[in-house]
Design a protein around this motif. Structure first.
Motif, short mmCIF file in Angstrom:
data_model
loop_
_atom_site.label_atom_id
_atom_site.label_comp_id
_atom_site.label_asym_id
_atom_site.label_seq_id
_atom_site.Cartn_x
_atom_site.Cartn_y
_atom_site.Cartn_z
N LEU A 230 -6.41 40.18 -61.02
CA LEU A 230 -7.77 40.35 -60.50
C LEU A 230 -8.72 40.43 -61.68
CD1 LEU A 230 -9.68 40.98 -58.05
CD2 LEU A 230 -9.29 43.40 -58.57
N VAL A 231 -9.79 39.63 -61.64
CA VAL A 231 -10.80 39.66 -62.69
C VAL A 231 -12.08 40.23 -62.09
CG1 VAL A 231 -12.21 38.27 -64.27
CG2 VAL A 231 -9.79 37.71 -63.91
N ILE A 232 -12.60 41.29 -62.69
CA ILE A 232 -13.89 41.85 -62.29
C ILE A 232 -14.96 41.14 -63.11
CG2 ILE A 232 -15.29 43.92 -62.04
CD1 ILE A 232 -12.79 43.94 -60.31
N ALA A 233 -15.82 40.40 -62.42
CA ALA A 233 -16.76 39.50 -63.10
C ALA A 233 -18.01 40.23 -63.57
CB ALA A 233 -17.16 38.37 -62.15
N PRO A 234 -18.67 39.69 -64.59
CA PRO A 234 -19.99 40.21 -64.98
C PRO A 234 -21.01 39.95 -63.88
CG PRO A 234 -19.08 38.71 -66.64
CD PRO A 234 -18.25 38.56 -65.43
N GLN A 235 -22.18 40.57 -64.01
CA GLN A 235 -23.20 40.46 -62.97
C GLN A 235 -24.34 39.51 -63.34
OE1 GLN A 235 -24.49 44.02 -61.05
NE2 GLN A 235 -22.48 44.95 -61.06
N TRP A 236 -24.22 38.82 -64.45
CA TRP A 236 -25.25 37.85 -64.87
C TRP A 236 -24.64 36.45 -64.82
CZ3 TRP A 236 -30.20 39.47 -65.70
CH2 TRP A 236 -30.39 40.82 -65.91
N ILE A 237 -25.43 35.46 -64.41
CA ILE A 237 -24.93 34.09 -64.28
C ILE A 237 -24.42 33.56 -65.61
CG2 ILE A 237 -25.61 31.70 -63.80
CD1 ILE A 237 -27.50 32.78 -61.65
N GLY A 238 -25.21 33.74 -66.67
CA GLY A 238 -24.79 33.24 -67.98
C GLY A 238 -23.50 33.87 -68.45
N ASP A 239 -23.35 35.18 -68.27
CA ASP A 239 -22.12 35.84 -68.66
C ASP A 239 -20.94 35.34 -67.83
OD1 ASP A 239 -23.66 37.27 -70.42
OD2 ASP A 239 -22.86 39.23 -69.84
N ALA A 240 -21.18 35.10 -66.53
CA ALA A 240 -20.11 34.57 -65.69
C ALA A 240 -19.61 33.23 -66.22
CB ALA A 240 -20.61 34.41 -64.25
N VAL A 241 -20.52 32.36 -66.61
CA VAL A 241 -20.12 31.06 -67.19
C VAL A 241 -19.25 31.29 -68.42
CG1 VAL A 241 -20.96 28.97 -68.34
CG2 VAL A 241 -22.12 29.82 -66.28
N MET A 242 -19.64 32.26 -69.24
CA MET A 242 -18.94 32.46 -70.51
C MET A 242 -17.58 33.15 -70.37
SD MET A 242 -22.07 33.05 -73.20
CE MET A 242 -23.14 34.04 -72.15
N THR A 243 -17.22 33.54 -69.14
CA THR A 243 -15.85 34.03 -68.92
C THR A 243 -14.88 32.90 -68.60
OG1 THR A 243 -16.17 34.39 -66.52
CG2 THR A 243 -16.71 36.24 -68.01
N GLU A 244 -15.38 31.68 -68.41
CA GLU A 244 -14.49 30.58 -67.99
C GLU A 244 -13.35 30.33 -68.97
OE1 GLU A 244 -12.72 26.70 -67.75
OE2 GLU A 244 -14.12 27.33 -69.35
N PRO A 245 -13.58 30.32 -70.28
CA PRO A 245 -12.44 30.11 -71.18
C PRO A 245 -11.36 31.18 -71.06
CG PRO A 245 -14.50 29.64 -72.32
CD PRO A 245 -14.86 30.30 -71.02
N LEU A 246 -11.77 32.42 -70.79
CA LEU A 246 -10.78 33.48 -70.55
C LEU A 246 -9.92 33.12 -69.34
CD1 LEU A 246 -9.49 36.33 -70.65
CD2 LEU A 246 -11.45 37.12 -69.29
N LEU A 247 -10.54 32.72 -68.25
CA LEU A 247 -9.79 32.41 -67.03
C LEU A 247 -8.89 31.19 -67.24
CD1 LEU A 247 -12.47 33.08 -64.27
CD2 LEU A 247 -11.08 34.67 -65.61
N ARG A 248 -9.38 30.24 -68.01
CA ARG A 248 -8.56 29.05 -68.31
C ARG A 248 -7.31 29.45 -69.09
NH1 ARG A 248 -11.09 25.53 -72.37
NH2 ARG A 248 -12.98 26.10 -71.23
N ARG A 249 -7.44 30.37 -70.03
CA ARG A 249 -6.30 30.85 -70.78
C ARG A 249 -5.29 31.58 -69.87
NH1 ARG A 249 -6.49 31.67 -76.44
NH2 ARG A 249 -8.27 30.63 -77.42
N LEU A 250 -5.81 32.40 -68.99
CA LEU A 250 -4.92 33.14 -68.10
C LEU A 250 -4.16 32.20 -67.17
CD1 LEU A 250 -7.25 36.13 -67.09
CD2 LEU A 250 -5.73 35.91 -69.08
N ALA A 251 -4.87 31.21 -66.62
CA ALA A 251 -4.22 30.25 -65.72
C ALA A 251 -3.18 29.42 -66.45
CB ALA A 251 -5.27 29.35 -65.07
N ALA A 252 -3.46 29.06 -67.71
CA ALA A 252 -2.54 28.22 -68.47
C ALA A 252 -1.21 28.92 -68.73
CB ALA A 252 -3.18 27.81 -69.80
N ARG A 253 -1.22 30.25 -68.76
CA ARG A 253 0.05 30.96 -68.97
C ARG A 253 0.67 31.45 -67.66
NH1 ARG A 253 -2.73 35.85 -72.42
NH2 ARG A 253 -3.14 37.31 -70.72
#
Length: 333
Positions: free
Chosen positions: A5-28
């Protein structure tokens, strides 16, 4: 497969900048569910590595203890791991109350008992770029090279464009708003002068708070070029706005959440910075041009006051934005 479970930031720009984190998690091999507030949830729907998006039902402000505890109870037993992106106390409550065994995040605001894998907060003034800040939650190295990427299917883009009589790459998007305050907003008159000279139609995007300034721009443009500019501020959902940006020929914006959305799609863009700094939150897009007078050696006298990170110009002149001319933007666009 680990269910995370990922608790997301509350700003649109910050949400975009979490994408590489999620990509890393999915890749493993982690299966990712994101819990996000309604105004950023559409960003996560444009990330194919996200299996599910939970829209949090909480109002802005306040901890709302009882509501969060009840929401967490419904999640019990569903996840083995949680990543808490925001630094606030309330953002860490749901994983704790849901009994998620492994809870990862920065030490943040009084969270010693709520998180059991804590990263130290970077010292004041030396916080890394936001993408690296979030990607570090993965525990992996090489996070400085990460760049966000969003995806929307071509038919989903066409479904938003067709009712408006638009074709992909057949229009410009202009986003004149910035939630933080006036010291991040290029003047409306400059936006209008620039938009009136663009060859293709112009769509103005933003929230309902941007409606007044977008009306001002649209009226000025359409007075010299009838029907050239359409104000859609507050008139689209964020899902629709994301699709319009993905289908645009190019975009011009202030430093804002929509700027980061355009960057993640690789849309050609001009990003205008004033009181904030592109050294910390740049559009991570090889097709982006950043205009910031602070680092322009030809601009005199130098802007010793920038970046001030203030909502309003403390000196009252806002030179950092007023002195970026429409001609300058057009020359790089």
């Amino acid at each position: 497969m680990i269910k995370a479970l990922v608790i997301a930031p509350q700003w649109i720009g910050d949400a975009v900048m979490t994408e590489p984190l999620l990509r890393r998690l999915a890749a493993r091999g982690e299966r990712i569910t994101v819990a996000a507030v309604p105004w950023v949830a559409p960003v996560y729907r444009a990330m194919p590595q996200v299996a599910e998006v939970l829209v949090l039902p909480f109002a802005r402000g306040g901890v709302q203890w009882a509501a969060r505890r009840a929401y967490a109870a419904a999640l019990r037993g569903q996840f083995a791991r949680a990543y808490v992106c925001p630094n606030s106390l309330k953002s860490a409550l749901i994983p704790f109350w849901a009994g998620i065994p492994e809870r990862i995040g920065y030490t943040g605001e009084l969270r010693f008992g709520l998180l059991n894998r804590r990263l130290p907060n970077p010292p004041e003034g030396s916080r890394p770029p936001m993408v690296a800040f979030y990607s570090a939650l993965s525990g992996e190295s090489g996070v400085d090279a990460d760049r966000p990427a969003l995806q929307v299917a071509a038919d989903a883009i066409a479904a938003v464009l067709a009712p408006r009589g638009l074709q992909a790459q057949g229009f410009y998007v202009v986003a004149p708003g910035a939630e933080y305050g006036p010291a991040k907003r290029w003047p409306a008159g400059h936006f209008a002068a620039m938009a009136a000279r663009l060859e293709q139609p112009v769509l103005l995007l933003g929230s309902a708070k941007d409606d007044a300034v977008c009306n001002e721009i649209a009226e000025a443009v359409n007075s010299v070029r009838p029907d050239h500019c359409v104000n859609l501020a507050g008139r689209t959902s964020l899902d629709e706005a994301v699709a319009l940006i993905a289908g645009a020929h190019a975009m011009v914006s202030n430093d804002s959440g929509l700027m980061h959305v355009a960057a993640a799609f690789g849309v050609p863009q001009v990003a205008i910075f004033g009181s904030s700094s592109p050294l910390h939150t740049p559009p991570l897009n090889p097709a982006a041009t950043v205009l910031w007078l602070k680092n322009d050696p030809s601009y005199q006298p130098p802007l010793d006051c920038a970046p001030c990170f203030k909502r309003d110009c403390p000196l009252g002149h806002t030179r950092c934005l007023n002195d970026i001319t429409p001609d300058r933007v057009l020359s790089v666009l």
